[in-house]
Design a protein around this motif. Structure first.
Motif: not given
Length: 256
Positions: A29-31, A34, A59, A61, A196, A198-199, A226
């Motif tokens: 998961h894109w974040s 984190h 999580f 990038s 910031k 998170v997705n 999201q």
């Protein structure tokens, strides 16, 4: 560049890249939150790159996604006698721009390049692998912002001045994740990090009616959650599909 690769082999490489892309789209998961937290806790530490993503998992990038996709795709190709020779052709590519005097804006993707086409894995912006011929434009996954506006990135494979370029439109600030800004709170100036996010994606059986989705083997990949953390406003925004997820009978436990 990978030269003289048959259409059949390119198709097999696309299939392999797509398998890896979908796996990470659903489980990595894109974040930015984190990554920022990790470097805040390890400010002066130097560690192997894999330990960063192991500690922040699931999580990551865009850099983490590219690293994991490249690693897993190489492993997948290594186990296939017909494709093993291509494992060293899995490239990581990035573009870096200066946002201001202290911040850099960049994005990282994974690419196979051929004579007149390329295969791209950009899980942060699209959950499946993409194949582009030279001169082609690809419209990537549609996503809904917190204000309800739908946005979509575009990728173009072009030739300019004798060079082949992947031209993209990105907006995610990926690194460094802990830049400080002066923001006024209760009449005092405090150093705070920028917002910031998170997705999280998931796979659903039924085609959504109210939110964008990407069809995948008879099911549908959606943005299931999201989250946006705004330190300056001391707020957390959470966006979850209503009609297409939370209101469905199977998910009643999450709302009752």
């Amino acid at each position: 560049m990978t030269n003289s690769v048959s259409t059949r082999i390119q198709g097999r490489l696309l299939e392999a890249a797509n398998d890896v892309a979908v796996e990470h789209a659903l489980h990595s998961h894109w974040s930015i939150f984190h990554l920022w937290h990790y470097f805040g806790a390890h400010e002066n530490a130097i560690a192997p790159v894999e330990s960063v993503w192991d500690e922040t998992a699931p999580f990551v990038s865009c850099l983490g996604l590219a690293y994991l996709v490249q690693r897993d795709l190489k492993c997948k190709l290594q186990s296939d006698p017909e494709l093993v020779s291509f494992q060293d052709k899995v490239q990581i590519m990035t573009n870096v721009t200066v946002a201001d005097s202290n911040r850099y804006q960049y994005h990282v993707i994974v690419v196979f390049e051929f004579d007149q086409s390329c295969i791209v894995v950009d899980v942060g912006y699209h959950p499946t692998a993409i194949q582009l011929t030279l001169g082609e434009t690809f419209h990537m996954e549609v996503s809904a912002k917190f204000n309800g506006i739908l946005v979509q990135s575009v990728m173009r494979y072009i030739k300019r001045g004798g060079r082949k370029l992947l031209q993209t439109a990105f907006s995610a600030l990926a690194f460094p994740g802990a830049q400080q800004e002066n923001i006024s709170i209760t009449d005092r100036i405090k150093p705070l990090p920028p917002k910031k996010g998170v997705n999280v994606r998931m796979l659903v059986n039924e085609e959504p009616r109210s939110i964008p989705s990407i069809e995948c083997d008879g099911k549908y990949i959606i943005h299931s959650c999201q989250c946006s953390v705004d330190f300056g406003k001391r707020s957390v925004w959470l966006q979850i599909p209503n009609e297409d997820w939370i209101q469905r009978h199977a998910n009643s436990a999450f709302r009752d």
